[in-house]
Design a protein around this motif. Structure first.
Motif, PDB file in Angstrom:
ATOM      1  N   THR A   1       0.805  -1.229   0.000  1.00  0.00           N
ATOM      2  CA  THR A   1       0.000   0.000   0.000  1.00  0.00           C
ATOM      3  C   THR A   1       0.839   1.280   0.000  1.00  0.00           C
ATOM      4  O   THR A   1       0.293   2.368  -0.124  1.00  0.00           O
ATOM      5  CB  THR A   1      -0.896   0.045   1.260  1.00  0.00           C
ATOM      6  OG1 THR A   1      -0.022  -0.029   2.409  1.00  0.00           O
ATOM      7  CG2 THR A   1      -1.888  -1.109   1.279  1.00  0.00           C
ATOM      8  N   ALA A   2       2.144   1.187   0.196  1.00  0.00           N
ATOM      9  CA  ALA A   2       2.945   2.415   0.375  1.00  0.00           C
ATOM     10  C   ALA A   2       3.877   2.686  -0.805  1.00  0.00           C
ATOM     11  O   ALA A   2       4.466   1.765  -1.376  1.00  0.00           O
ATOM     12  CB  ALA A   2       3.779   2.327   1.654  1.00  0.00           C
ATOM     13  N   GLU A   3       4.005   3.955  -1.121  1.00  0.00           N
ATOM     14  CA  GLU A   3       4.928   4.423  -2.173  1.00  0.00           C
ATOM     15  C   GLU A   3       6.283   4.706  -1.512  1.00  0.00           C
ATOM     16  O   GLU A   3       6.356   5.019  -0.309  1.00  0.00           O
ATOM     17  CB  GLU A   3       4.312   5.707  -2.793  1.00  0.00           C
ATOM     18  CG  GLU A   3       5.130   6.378  -3.865  1.00  0.00           C
ATOM     19  CD  GLU A   3       6.182   7.311  -3.284  1.00  0.00           C
ATOM     20  OE1 GLU A   3       5.909   7.921  -2.237  1.00  0.00           O
ATOM     21  OE2 GLU A   3       7.285   7.390  -3.852  1.00  0.00           O
ATOM     22  N   TRP A   4       7.369   4.661  -2.275  1.00  0.00           N
ATOM     23  CA  TRP A   4       8.724   4.754  -1.738  1.00  0.00           C
ATOM     24  C   TRP A   4       8.962   6.016  -0.890  1.00  0.00           C
ATOM     25  O   TRP A   4       9.401   5.932   0.259  1.00  0.00           O
ATOM     26  CB  TRP A   4       9.746   4.686  -2.892  1.00  0.00           C
ATOM     27  CG  TRP A   4      11.147   4.961  -2.460  1.00  0.00           C
ATOM     28  CD1 TRP A   4      11.835   6.133  -2.615  1.00  0.00           C
ATOM     29  CD2 TRP A   4      12.042   4.065  -1.784  1.00  0.00           C
ATOM     30  NE1 TRP A   4      13.094   6.015  -2.071  1.00  0.00           N
ATOM     31  CE2 TRP A   4      13.252   4.763  -1.555  1.00  0.00           C
ATOM     32  CE3 TRP A   4      11.940   2.749  -1.322  1.00  0.00           C
ATOM     33  CZ2 TRP A   4      14.345   4.190  -0.902  1.00  0.00           C
ATOM     34  CZ3 TRP A   4      13.030   2.167  -0.670  1.00  0.00           C
ATOM     35  CH2 TRP A   4      14.208   2.892  -0.472  1.00  0.00           C
ATOM     36  N   ASN A   5       8.718   7.200  -1.431  1.00  0.00           N
ATOM     37  CA  ASN A   5       9.091   8.424  -0.721  1.00  0.00           C
ATOM     38  C   ASN A   5       8.380   8.550   0.625  1.00  0.00           C
ATOM     39  O   ASN A   5       8.972   8.966   1.626  1.00  0.00           O
ATOM     40  CB  ASN A   5       8.814   9.653  -1.588  1.00  0.00           C
ATOM     41  CG  ASN A   5       9.797   9.775  -2.739  1.00  0.00           C
ATOM     42  OD1 ASN A   5      10.938   9.318  -2.629  1.00  0.00           O
ATOM     43  ND2 ASN A   5       9.357  10.342  -3.856  1.00  0.00           N
TER      44      ASN A   5
ATOM     45  N   ALA B   1       2.355   4.363  12.136  1.00  0.00           N
ATOM     46  CA  ALA B   1       2.470   3.441  13.284  1.00  0.00           C
ATOM     47  C   ALA B   1       2.233   1.983  12.917  1.00  0.00           C
ATOM     48  O   ALA B   1       3.053   1.118  13.231  1.00  0.00           O
ATOM     49  CB  ALA B   1       1.490   3.867  14.372  1.00  0.00           C
ATOM     50  N   ALA B   2       1.144   1.678  12.241  1.00  0.00           N
ATOM     51  CA  ALA B   2       0.808   0.263  11.967  1.00  0.00           C
ATOM     52  C   ALA B   2       1.930  -0.385  11.158  1.00  0.00           C
ATOM     53  O   ALA B   2       2.192   0.033  10.029  1.00  0.00           O
ATOM     54  CB  ALA B   2      -0.507   0.188  11.201  1.00  0.00           C
ATOM     55  N   PRO B   3       2.600  -1.377  11.691  1.00  0.00           N
ATOM     56  CA  PRO B   3       3.814  -1.921  11.059  1.00  0.00           C
ATOM     57  C   PRO B   3       3.660  -2.267   9.580  1.00  0.00           C
ATOM     58  O   PRO B   3       4.510  -1.915   8.767  1.00  0.00           O
ATOM     59  CB  PRO B   3       4.103  -3.169  11.900  1.00  0.00           C
ATOM     60  CG  PRO B   3       3.516  -2.877  13.244  1.00  0.00           C
ATOM     61  CD  PRO B   3       2.276  -2.056  12.954  1.00  0.00           C
ATOM     62  N   LYS B   4       2.610  -2.922   9.201  1.00  0.00           N
ATOM     63  CA  LYS B   4       2.475  -3.312   7.786  1.00  0.00           C
ATOM     64  C   LYS B   4       1.970  -2.172   6.906  1.00  0.00           C
ATOM     65  O   LYS B   4       1.955  -2.280   5.675  1.00  0.00           O
ATOM     66  CB  LYS B   4       1.525  -4.523   7.652  1.00  0.00           C
ATOM     67  CG  LYS B   4       2.108  -5.858   8.083  1.00  0.00           C
ATOM     68  CD  LYS B   4       1.344  -7.005   7.454  1.00  0.00           C
ATOM     69  CE  LYS B   4       1.841  -8.416   7.784  1.00  0.00           C
ATOM     70  NZ  LYS B   4       3.174  -8.583   8.278  1.00  0.00           N
ATOM     71  N   LEU B   5       1.558  -1.075   7.527  1.00  0.00           N
ATOM     72  CA  LEU B   5       0.957   0.024   6.746  1.00  0.00           C
ATOM     73  C   LEU B   5       1.817   1.289   6.793  1.00  0.00           C
ATOM     74  O   LEU B   5       1.404   2.333   6.289  1.00  0.00           O
ATOM     75  CB  LEU B   5      -0.449   0.332   7.253  1.00  0.00           C
ATOM     76  CG  LEU B   5      -1.469  -0.801   7.117  1.00  0.00           C
ATOM     77  CD1 LEU B   5      -2.813  -0.383   7.706  1.00  0.00           C
ATOM     78  CD2 LEU B   5      -1.632  -1.213   5.647  1.00  0.00           C
ATOM     79  N   ILE B   6       3.012   1.189   7.355  1.00  0.00           N
ATOM     80  CA  ILE B   6       3.892   2.366   7.460  1.00  0.00           C
ATOM     81  C   ILE B   6       4.033   3.054   6.099  1.00  0.00           C
ATOM     82  O   ILE B   6       4.301   2.397   5.089  1.00  0.00           O
ATOM     83  CB  ILE B   6       5.289   1.941   7.957  1.00  0.00           C
ATOM     84  CG1 ILE B   6       5.229   1.599   9.435  1.00  0.00           C
ATOM     85  CG2 ILE B   6       6.334   3.021   7.718  1.00  0.00           C
ATOM     86  CD1 ILE B   6       5.212   2.790  10.360  1.00  0.00           C
ATOM     87  N   GLY B   7       3.842   4.368   6.056  1.00  0.00           N
ATOM     88  CA  GLY B   7       4.026   5.109   4.813  1.00  0.00           C
ATOM     89  C   GLY B   7       2.840   5.094   3.885  1.00  0.00           C
ATOM     90  O   GLY B   7       2.843   5.754   2.841  1.00  0.00           O
TER      91      GLY B   7
END
Ligand code: RIB
Ligand code: CA
Length: 358
Positions: free
Chosen positions: A175-179, A305-311
């Motif tokens: 779910t997260a993009e690099w930057n 905060a949520a480990p799998k959702l960071i960023g």
């Protein structure tokens, strides 16, 4: 809905940019594009750790700007790591030096002695309302500048961010993009700083759902080389051995081709085909006003905060959270126009660098 567009007269409006990047291959393409635009005042380029470490980013910036005939542009370093979490770089995406297979000449210039955050704050304070921020890296430096000068959103003429992914798969986690993943805390602080400002003061966010539409192919590289006046066709092909180096007659074409070959191989390795998503070039075309695009106003949340959702970035387009908007997210762009612009502009720069009289 707001739309940026090339002015009808065809004369491109002057724009003064402060750039922050983590040069990387698409950052390099974006910088070269800026150097091809005479209406762009490149005020300074700051180097944030992301694709590679900050010192390598700065070296890439110095070398590339010199290669593109702009040794005068100050290059600075600020933070060496994200605000809170450890730095993670991505040599597999952009190569160990961040520029793919390219081997840029050792820069003659030096990194500016002034810290990038101080440079940003002092420069913007000295030119209120004149400067546009173009951010194609994790937002570490920009968030530190906002901490030092909370009036930055009012003092800047505009802000363009490459980052995030909205209702679209990430490129770093599902779910997260690099930057936003490299420095989620910085991204959260940046969007919060713009909360509640008038729509025309909100940052324009170029996120994956539109930047991945700017999908460069080997045909575009060939067209770029031809536009640069290369007599031999520039062939970067999927069945060629990996790591093959360009023999193009034009130096800028050679280096860009070597960068892009690495990027093509990376995208193929991750199942996206022998293509290159040149995210930061699109952000540069938005920042310079040479791209047509539409935006949708939203309230952006960055998960820290949520480990799998960071960023992970989430956009509330309908005010369901009851919080004021803090961004204008690009919702429509025009890839074909983007490539016509890139080939013509970069090809023209490459040609002029070797034939100044033209
Ligand atoms: O997700 C793409 C972004 O991350 C681009 O800015 C690329 O250069 C990397 O920094
Ligand atoms: Ca980047």
């Amino acid at each position: 809905m707001s739309e940026g567009q090339v002015s009808v007269s065809g004369n491109r409006e002057a724009v003064s940019l402060l750039v922050d990047c983590d040069t990387g291959i698409d950052d390099a393409l974006a910088l070269a594009y800026l150097c091809s635009q005479p209406q762009v005042e490149l005020v300074a380029v700051s180097s944030t750790p992301g694709n590679v470490a900050a010192e390598q980013v700065a070296r890439n910036n110095l070398s590339l700007l010199e290669l593109c005939g702009r040794p005068d542009v100050p290059v600075a370093i600020g933070a060496r790591a994200p605000l809170r979490i450890p730095l993670v770089t991505t040599p597999e995406t952009h190569g160990p030096q961040g520029i793919g297979y390219a081997e840029l000449p050792e820069p003659r210039g030096k990194v500016d002695e002034v810290d990038a955050v101080e440079l940003w704050v002092e420069t913007v304070r000295s030119r209120p309302g004149e400067l546009t921020a173009m951010l194609t890296a994790p937002l570490t430096n920009f968030s530190l500048a906002l901490r030092a000068e909370p009036r930055l959103p009012e003092l800047l003429r505009g802000v363009v961010i490459m980052g995030g992914s909205y209702y679209y798969q990430g490129n770093t986690t599902p779910t997260a993009e690099w930057n936003t993943h490299v420095d989620p805390d910085a991204a959260a602080e940046v969007f919060t700083a713009f909360s509640g400002l008038p729509e025309d003061r909100l940052p324009v966010a170029c996120a994956l759902e539109t930047t991945e539409r700017i999908e460069l192919t080997p045909e575009h590289v060939a067209a770029f080389a031809a536009e640069a006046g290369c007599t031999e066709p520039e062939l970067v092909l999927p069945d060629q051995p990996e790591g093959r180096r360009s023999t193009a007659s034009n130096e800028l074409v050679r280096h860009v081709s070597d960068m892009l070959r690495f990027y093509f191989e990376f995208h193929r390795h991750y199942g996206q085909g022998y293509v290159a998503h040149i995210h930061d070039y699109f952000a540069a075309s938005v920042a310079t006003g040479t791209a047509r695009y539409r935006t949708r106003t939203a309230t952006v949340h960055v998960e820290t905060a949520a480990p799998k959702l960071i960023g992970t970035t989430v956009a509330d387009f309908r005010g369901l959270w009851g919080e004021p908007p803090n961004a204008r997210i690009v919702s429509e762009n025009h890839p074909q126009e983007a490539f016509v612009e890139l080939v013509r502009s970069l090809g023209g720069l490459a040609r002029r660098l070797e034939n100044p009289a033209v």
